[in-house]
Enzyme design. Sequence first.
Site, PDB file in Angstrom:
ATOM      1  N   CYS A   2      33.682  32.070  41.984  1.00 60.92           N
ATOM      2  CA  CYS A   2      33.697  30.633  42.098  1.00 60.92           C
ATOM      3  C   CYS A   2      34.979  30.065  41.494  1.00 60.92           C
ATOM      4  CB  CYS A   2      32.515  29.937  41.419  1.00 60.92           C
ATOM      5  SG  CYS A   2      30.921  30.456  42.039  1.00 60.92           S
ATOM      6  N   ARG A  27      38.724  33.461  44.613  1.00 60.42           N
ATOM      7  CA  ARG A  27      37.643  33.603  43.626  1.00 60.42           C
ATOM      8  C   ARG A  27      36.253  33.591  44.257  1.00 60.42           C
ATOM      9  NH1 ARG A  27      39.407  32.814  38.515  1.00 60.42           N
ATOM     10  NH2 ARG A  27      37.298  32.440  37.792  1.00 60.42           N
ATOM     11  N   TRP A  74      31.130  31.709  45.220  1.00 61.75           N
ATOM     12  CA  TRP A  74      30.713  33.096  45.436  1.00 61.75           C
ATOM     13  C   TRP A  74      29.250  33.123  45.011  1.00 61.75           C
ATOM     14  CZ3 TRP A  74      28.951  37.328  42.525  1.00 61.75           C
ATOM     15  CH2 TRP A  74      29.065  38.590  43.149  1.00 61.75           C
ATOM     16  N   ASN A 100      30.812  27.389  37.467  1.00 59.89           N
ATOM     17  CA  ASN A 100      31.097  28.806  37.699  1.00 59.89           C
ATOM     18  C   ASN A 100      30.378  29.556  36.592  1.00 59.89           C
ATOM     19  OD1 ASN A 100      32.283  31.326  38.100  1.00 59.89           O
ATOM     20  ND2 ASN A 100      34.143  30.789  36.983  1.00 59.89           N
ATOM     21  N   GLY A 101      29.544  30.542  36.958  1.00 61.60           N
ATOM     22  CA  GLY A 101      28.802  31.292  35.944  1.00 61.60           C
ATOM     23  C   GLY A 101      27.342  31.398  36.337  1.00 61.60           C
ATOM     24  N   GLU A 482      41.131  55.644  43.911  1.00 61.75           N
ATOM     25  CA  GLU A 482      41.758  54.349  44.181  1.00 61.75           C
ATOM     26  C   GLU A 482      42.068  54.205  45.677  1.00 61.75           C
ATOM     27  OE1 GLU A 482      41.916  51.645  42.883  1.00 61.75           O
ATOM     28  OE2 GLU A 482      43.572  50.591  43.831  1.00 61.75           O
ATOM     29  N   LYS A 486      40.470  51.222  47.983  1.00 61.38           N
ATOM     30  CA  LYS A 486      41.322  50.287  48.719  1.00 61.38           C
ATOM     31  C   LYS A 486      40.913  50.249  50.180  1.00 61.38           C
ATOM     32  CE  LYS A 486      42.717  48.598  46.429  1.00 61.38           C
ATOM     33  NZ  LYS A 486      42.833  48.114  45.101  1.00 61.38           N
ATOM     34  N   GLU A 489      37.280  48.697  50.765  1.00 60.08           N
ATOM     35  CA  GLU A 489      37.064  47.278  50.455  1.00 60.08           C
ATOM     36  C   GLU A 489      37.702  46.347  51.474  1.00 60.08           C
ATOM     37  OE1 GLU A 489      38.448  45.830  46.599  1.00 60.08           O
ATOM     38  OE2 GLU A 489      40.202  47.122  46.679  1.00 60.08           O
ATOM     39  N   HIS A 505      29.901  71.479  47.159  1.00 58.20           N
ATOM     40  CA  HIS A 505      28.566  71.277  46.575  1.00 58.20           C
ATOM     41  C   HIS A 505      27.816  70.140  47.261  1.00 58.20           C
ATOM     42  CE1 HIS A 505      29.433  74.252  43.577  1.00 58.20           C
ATOM     43  NE2 HIS A 505      30.581  73.648  43.318  1.00 58.20           N
ATOM     44  N   LYS A 604      37.889  38.122  43.608  1.00 59.58           N
ATOM     45  CA  LYS A 604      38.911  38.755  42.777  1.00 59.58           C
ATOM     46  C   LYS A 604      38.526  38.783  41.308  1.00 59.58           C
ATOM     47  CE  LYS A 604      43.633  39.570  42.248  1.00 59.58           C
ATOM     48  NZ  LYS A 604      43.425  40.952  42.661  1.00 59.58           N
TER      49      LYS A 604
HETATM   50  C1  G6P Z   1      37.013  42.755  41.289  1.00 59.39           C
HETATM   51  C2  G6P Z   1      38.260  42.792  42.141  1.00 59.39           C
HETATM   52  C3  G6P Z   1      38.996  44.117  41.940  1.00 59.39           C
HETATM   53  C4  G6P Z   1      39.285  44.343  40.464  1.00 59.39           C
HETATM   54  C5  G6P Z   1      38.013  44.236  39.612  1.00 59.39           C
HETATM   55  C6  G6P Z   1      38.342  44.193  38.132  1.00 59.39           C
HETATM   56  O1  G6P Z   1      36.106  43.675  41.764  1.00 59.39           O
HETATM   57  O2  G6P Z   1      37.930  42.636  43.504  1.00 59.39           O
HETATM   58  O3  G6P Z   1      40.220  44.094  42.658  1.00 59.39           O
HETATM   59  O4  G6P Z   1      39.841  45.607  40.299  1.00 59.39           O
HETATM   60  O5  G6P Z   1      37.326  43.026  39.917  1.00 59.39           O
HETATM   61  O6  G6P Z   1      39.081  43.026  37.863  1.00 59.39           O
HETATM   62  P1  G6P Z   1      40.012  42.832  36.621  1.00 59.39           P
HETATM   63  O7  G6P Z   1      40.522  41.428  36.746  1.00 59.39           O
HETATM   64  O8  G6P Z   1      39.161  43.019  35.406  1.00 59.39           O
HETATM   65  O9  G6P Z   1      41.111  43.850  36.689  1.00 59.39           O
END
Ligand code: G6P
Length: 609
Positions: A2, A27, A74, A100-101, A482, A486, A489, A505, A604
């Site tokens: 949010c 956000r 969100w 937000n929260g 990673e 990527k 997502e 396994h 994010k």
């Molecule tokens: C969300 C974002 C990711 C990020 C993660 C941790 O899931 O979509 O891209 O890696 O949060 O965020 P931070 O701000 O703590 O690195």
Amino acid sequence: MCGIVGYIGNNDAASILISGLKKLEYRGYDSAGIAVHENSKIKIKKKKGKLDNLISEIESEIFSGKTGLGHTRWATHGKPSDSNSHPHDDYNGEIVIVHNGIIENFESLKKDLTAKGHQFKSDTDTEVVAHLISSNYEDDLKQAVEKSVQKLEGSFAMAVMAVDQDDRIIAVRKDSPLIIGIGENENFLASDIPAYLSRTNDFYILEDGELAEIRKDSIDIYSFSSGEKKEKIKTHIDWDAEMAEKQGYVHFMLKEINEQPEALKWLLQDRLKDGQIDLRDSNIDKKWLSKYSKIHIVACGTAYHSGLLAKYLYEELLQISVEVEVASEYRYRKPLADKSTLMIAVSQSGETADTLAALRLAKKKGADILAFTNSRDSSIARESDMVLYLNAGPEIAVASTKAYTNMVAAFYMLVLDGLRQKDDFSKKALKKLTDELIKLPELMRLVIDNTEEKIKKIAEKYAEKAHIFFIGRNTDYALALEGALKLKEISYIHSEAYPAGELKHGTLALVEEGVPVISIALRKRLFAKLFSNLKEVKSRGAETLLITSAGNSYDEDTVDEVVELPEVDDYFAGLLAVVPMQLLAYYTALICERDIDQPRNLAKSVTVE
Ligand code: G6P
């Protein structure tokens, strides 16, 4: 999670709110809304879906108000819908709020308010707060908010307006970020700095427990528990607005991938003095390696993957025990943290709720906290004993790229700083490693330029696949995780990473004709082992892609595609290998026509649990 914006001044509030929301859409993007004081009323417009839906909805409307609030959502309580969108009001439109929260006790509050005759229009926790404030409101909005927040459990950043007080906005914060932009005869409110960077570079960063009374020509900040007025120091942010724009790129993600060499250079140049790593600005003890007996790394998502990579390096090179864990698990365990523990909390935003909670837990147990974060004055930065700022500049795409690279580079710098403290590690070897690190920005530029076309072609094949697997060993396994994250997502293609030796396994059962298996093979001492795993999948029909450094020889019949990276010490090669994986995710998602910067269901900055 949010985004909140607010404006009070002499200009058209609606357009300023919309421009702020555009910058905060990363956000959350389930719905958006604005509320503006207009002709003795508060006009609310809100719409399910992305901000563009709201913009087309209000296109033909005329707004003249100079005070207002906005929100991009969100969803947590209540599915995305017009009625669950923010702003919410107290039914009569007298009190209007954005939040937000999560209000954890909203059900019991709602019950009490319902018993008193309040009627609700949405399923949200936020609407309950609007009613609560309304029930406490006589003629002083600040007092009503102050009284109401005492009853709230959970986390909140909120902004509130009252219909009969169009000269002020009240904002409060507990465990969710909120900043106030300071203008001339106008002030701004937002969840994050990029929202109003085009209008000001000076901000007050609200802290937990603070309430702000914002008028166009004054900002007063109080503790909302004691009521005491506080003197705040302005934070000056030297990012410019352009840094948070796309600058001709189709997506922020592609722009941010391309910014990595530069961002890495900024990070390194600040901490390289006479060819040596100098971390004095982080406040870390010069002899930290002997001060601590163990390291706990906590983080979420991409940030967690940077920590996992560090674990392998730190145990191998520094011989210090390292635990790395996703913060949402750590916070509900009974971790063995104590005075001899260095916790490294890694977070781009510096606001991730789980990482913050894990940090607080370790701190309570006596650990010292070092934060790696990209956000000055964020909650994680403020609550840590030491901070290493990532200097990556604003990262807007939900999928993290340049912040990840700088997290890994921060871990590299710290490992070199640790090696400096080891008597049995030669100065010559340290100098050689430092020189390798310094070369990385330039090599990274070469990798972007030289692999992009090849990756585009591979992406054409991968865009049609249902499953894609990544394998690696040691640090290459952390990189594989990673790469898989990527890809999944942003392309929504199922992708998983496995330690290469673990395939047999279980996962090998999923490998059949045409299934892509991407192997990261940078560690020279493990190359042959990894390669034999690659042969195993190839003989079962997999389409193989090998990402490796120049100089590693391999049997060409086993690999369908190879991405060869410039030679660099294999401890550091990860920073080069991640680039083709980011590009692969990007171009695959582009072919699949995904919403690359704002993938479905994600956000994010995850400031709720
Ligand atoms: C969300 C974002 C990711 C990020 C993660 C941790 O899931 O979509 O891209 O890696 O949060 O965020 P931070 O701000 O703590 O690195």
